[in-house]
Design a protein around this motif. Structure first.
Motif, mmCIF file in Angstrom:
data_model
loop_
_atom_site.group_PDB
_atom_site.id
_atom_site.type_symbol
_atom_site.label_atom_id
_atom_site.label_comp_id
_atom_site.label_asym_id
_atom_site.label_seq_id
_atom_site.Cartn_x
_atom_site.Cartn_y
_atom_site.Cartn_z
ATOM 1 N N TYR A 1 -29.884 -25.030 -20.212
ATOM 2 C CA TYR A 1 -31.068 -24.271 -20.606
ATOM 3 C C TYR A 1 -30.843 -22.783 -20.362
ATOM 4 N N TYR B 1 -32.472 -19.229 -19.802
ATOM 5 C CA TYR B 1 -33.696 -18.539 -19.417
ATOM 6 C C TYR B 1 -33.791 -17.187 -20.122
ATOM 7 N N ASN B 2 -32.668 -16.547 -20.302
ATOM 8 C CA ASN B 2 -32.548 -15.338 -21.113
ATOM 9 C C ASN B 2 -31.094 -15.256 -21.557
ATOM 10 N N TYR C 1 -28.330 -18.911 -17.407
ATOM 11 C CA TYR C 1 -28.535 -20.289 -17.839
ATOM 12 C C TYR C 1 -28.244 -21.243 -16.689
ATOM 13 N N SER C 2 -28.779 -22.438 -16.825
ATOM 14 C CA SER C 2 -28.520 -23.512 -15.869
ATOM 15 C C SER C 2 -27.999 -24.721 -16.621
ATOM 16 N N LYS D 1 -25.136 -16.580 -13.823
ATOM 17 C CA LYS D 1 -25.780 -15.296 -14.084
ATOM 18 C C LYS D 1 -24.729 -14.254 -14.452
#
Length: 794
Positions: A369, A371-372, A376-377, A423
């Protein structure tokens, strides 16, 4: 062999004629940022050797090049601010679309004009945190290399620092380490032994259950690997299953000595670009035996089947979900009681009846996923299982009576969770942190007949569980486009014993020029003890059993690697690495002896009754690679490894390890010939490939037999005071592969003949005492062995 040839030639003739025409095919895929995994819109994608032929990626990073010519092409990817990528000599098939996904690295310096150079480095690993001792391998290489038999382990034995443990299995020895130190990783999850007939605790087997047609380009690491890898001290196979074609349904059929195979892939939903991929294989000999065809193997018919599966569901809003699975079952029987008197059971089962069954399965799902654009994760959960059941009965000397000798039933079930956060602060700083959490449940039961009891004596009888925790973190820092550094930390904690290890990792690369670099790597690595040692039972005088090895420490090692890498013109690549590895806390016996777990392998069945963590070992050497990547249909790979591998047991004597051959050299190469037919057929693409491989290596170390003591005891007695003090003659083997491929309008066919050990050179496998002759006899490895393959894609 004759029967195989007739069947394959018949199948090939079924679709052997096509009308003359100009064949084309589509190239599609996705381009992402290598550090953040975000899709890159606006990337220029061109066919370098077809002027004016190109496209750009869309908002989600997807691209498609329609109607590309069916041949080998060079594809270039360029984008302002990113280092260009050039994929050379990529083969396009008329029957199958080429799906090519690319990750581009953002430059640490401002780039205004992008220049695509003609000499790329195809060895560059997929994992951007690897600085040394890593190589990416392609499925095409595993298919093309002579002797590889479409097996990634056998293919990796061609690389510097790697050698085969023996011809019977695909176990590999990396820089003098035991094959059991290898980490198998699939889709980001550590998996059990992915080989048929390879049981709990092993890392190899005679036949791989990983289907080459389902694998994506993957990484192979031989030392000082980064912080995300743990529970292994020799090397890593970091494998990925490829995504199926998200636009077109495609099919594959294949028959060869390794099995009869069917495959399918295609879109689940074209609008969302979701896809499926499925491959299934059944053993050829098992199938032929069921049809009543005898291949001369007697009762030893290897029966196995396996499958590989991946479902891919991308979404920019909900994130990408992948479901993956692979598994296999295998069984074989070596029944000397049913052999003729002049038949020899070989090194597996001479004078024995042996039954072996192995079951392996992995199923998991991951969710990535964003996030921006810079964060991501990815979380993955998987269930894995492996079990093996073995039964051995021994024949008396005249072969009239069977005595039960050994019974085994091992099973290990794991639930594994992995999670990471990645990140990207900018092109210079990227941080990744994550963890692996594994719940282990195992049921170990085996026993051996003891004439002193008389009856069966328990070796292991354990049904319990455990937890393994492996948190890690990595910081990647790029000062500029010349300097790159990866600093990491890995930790491993085992709940049952409270053992833990803190492991720093470091990788540094300095680009001397765009085509050459210096590389350094350090890592502390540790590994759990094999279950068969941890839960080995010891019979006490009062008739009870104890398990004295429960609290032994991890085996640990320090890796140091210094390398030089240079890419030259005409796709010629040179690499050299010097390395030193110090191993400590290896398993040795409590009383003075030559035993050490550093010598364990596929055919080493001894485990100490009472052990301690005090063993030592060193591995150091030089690895050299000179390689010409495929260029104008020609390629070669030359590797040379010079090394020393020593160990010290509880008797405090330094000795050669079982794997200290001192040198290995490989030379392999091949040529692809594009046939020019008559004018009416000139637009067909028919190719012939000729590939060969020569291996020359130091002989295997072994423990000599004490002949007078063996005669006295009427069984094999080894001279352990001189453990691994003897060495066989040097190993030599020549393999060749000849293939023919025909690309039709919608069908591509291939037929190939692979001959292993063409000269029939006798390479020793081991020695044993023969009571009937009262002498030491040598068992030899694989003789000349031809294998045929037929493949059709449509």
């Amino acid at each position: 062999m004759k029967g195989q040839a007739i069947i394959l030639l018949f199948l090939f003739s079924l679709v052997g004629s096509v009308q003359a025409q100009s064949f084309t095919q589509n190239i599609r895929g996705r381009v992402v940022d290598k550090q953040s995994q975000m899709p890159l819109p606006g990337v220029n994608v061109i066919l370098v050797d077809e002027p004016g032929y190109g496209t750009v990626t869309d908002f989600d990073g997807y691209y498609v090049l329609n109607d590309a010519p069916v041949k080998r092409v060079t594809i270039g990817f360029s984008f302002i601010g990113y280092q260009p990528v050039l994929m050379q000599n990529i083969e396009i098939s008329s029957s199958k679309e080429l799906v090519l996904n690319v990750a581009m690295l953002e430059s640490a310096e401002q780039l205004e004009e992008v220049i695509v150079t003609a000499d790329d480095d195809p060895e560059r690993v997929q994992n951007e945190r690897v600085n040394v001792s890593g190589r990416t391998f392609s499925v095409e290489e595993a298919n093309r290399f002579a002797g590889a038999l479409q097996d990634v382990s056998r293919m990796a034995s061609n690389f510097a620092g790697v050698q085969r443990a023996n011809d019977a299995t695909n176990d590999i020895v990396i820089r003098g380490n035991s094959p059991n130190g290898l980490i198998w990783r699939m889709e980001g999850i550590d998996v059990p032994n992915p080989n048929h007939f390879g049981g709990v605790g092993a890392t190899g087997g005679p036949v791989s259950m990983l289907n080459n047609n389902a694998l994506a380009n993957s990484d192979f690491l031989t030392g000082a690997f980064p912080s995300e890898y743990g529970d292994g001290i020799s090397g890593v196979f970091d494998l990925r299953l490829r995504n199926g074609n998200y636009e077109k349904h495609e099919f594959l059929g294949q028959m060869g000595f390794n099995g009869l195979e069917l495959g399918a892939e295609g879109p689940i939903n074209r609008e969302t670009k979701s896809s499926y991929l499925f491959n299934y294989r059944y053993s050829t000999l098992g199938l032929m035996s069921a049809l009543g065809i005898d291949f001369g193997t007697g009762t030893a018919i290897p029966e196995y089947q396996d499958l590989n599966l991946k479902l891919h569901f991308p979404s920019s809003k909900r994130g990408t979900i992948d479901v993956f699975a692979f598994g296999g079952i295998s069984s074989i029987e070596f029944l000397d009681s049913q052999n003729d008197e002049d038949e020899n059971g070989g090194f597996y089962s001479d004078q024995q009846d042996l039954y072996n069954d192995v079951y392996t399965g992995v199923i998991g799902a991951s969710h990535q996923y964003f996030y921006n654009k810079n964060l991501y994760s990815k979380f993955t959960v998987a269930l894995t299982t492996i079990s093996n059941k073995t039964s051995v009965d021994t024949l008396n000397r005249d072969g009239t009576q069977l005595t039960p000798t050994y019974r085994q039933k091992f099973k290990e079930d794991n639930i594994q969770f992995s999670g990471l956060i990645n990140k990207k602060f900018n092109s210079r700083h990227v941080v990744r942190a994550g963890a692996f959490v594994t719940y282990k449940n195992f049921d170990l039961a085996d026993s051996t007949y003891d004439g002193d009891l008389p009856g069966f004596r328990t070796l292991r009888n354990q049904n319990s569980d455990d937890m393994l925790f492996q948190p890690y973190a990595n910081w990647q820092y790029r000062l500029d486009d010349k300097w790159e550094m990866n600093i990491g930390l890995h930790s491993m904690i085992l709940a049952s014993s409270a053992n833990y290890s803190i492991e720093p990792r470091l990788g540094v690369t300095y680009q001397l020029s765009p085509m050459q670099s210096l590389n350094f790597g350090y890592g502390k690595h540790s590994q759990q003890l094999p279950l068969v040692i941890t839960y080995n039972s010891q019979l006490q005088p009062n008739g009870t059993y104890t398990t004295p090895n429960l609290n032994l420490d991890f085996t640990k090692s320090h890796h140091f690697v210094l390398g030089y890498d240079r890419m030259m013109k005409r796709r010629l690549h040179f690499r050299s690495e010097v390395y030193y590895q110090y191993v400590y806390d290896a398993v040795v016996e409590q009383h003075p002896s030559s035993y050490s777990s550093l010598n364990t392998g596929s055919f080493d069945f001894f485990t100490p009754d009472s052990a301690q963590s005090g063993g030592r070992g060193t591995n150091y050497g030089l690895d050299v690679t000179l390689e010409k990547f495929m260029d104008r249909g020609f390629y070669f790979l030359y590797t040379l490894s010079l090394f020393e591998s020593k160990y010290k047991g509880s008797d405090e004597v330094w000795r050669n390890t079982a794997f200290n051959g001192n040198y290995v050299t490989n030379l392999l190469g091949g040529k692809e010939f594009v046939l020019k037919g008559k004018k009416a057929e000139a637009k067909k693409r028919n190719t012939i490939t000729v590939d060969g491989k020569v291996t020359f290596a130091g002989g295997q170390r072994y423990t000599p037999i004490d002949l007078p003591a063996s005669i006295l005891e009427n069984e094999t007695v080894y001279d352990y005071d001189h453990a691994y003090g003897s060495q066989f003659d040097p190993y030599f083997r020549l393999d060749i592969r000849i293939g023919f491929k025909q690309a039709g309008k919608s069908v591509t066919q291939e037929i190939a003949l692979d001959i292993q050990n063409l000269t029939g050179h006798q390479n020793p496998f081991g020695v044993s005492y023969d009571p009937s002759t009262q002498d030491v006899e040598t068992t030899y490895q694989l003789g000349i062995f031809p294998m045929m393959l037929y493949r059709v894609t449509f």
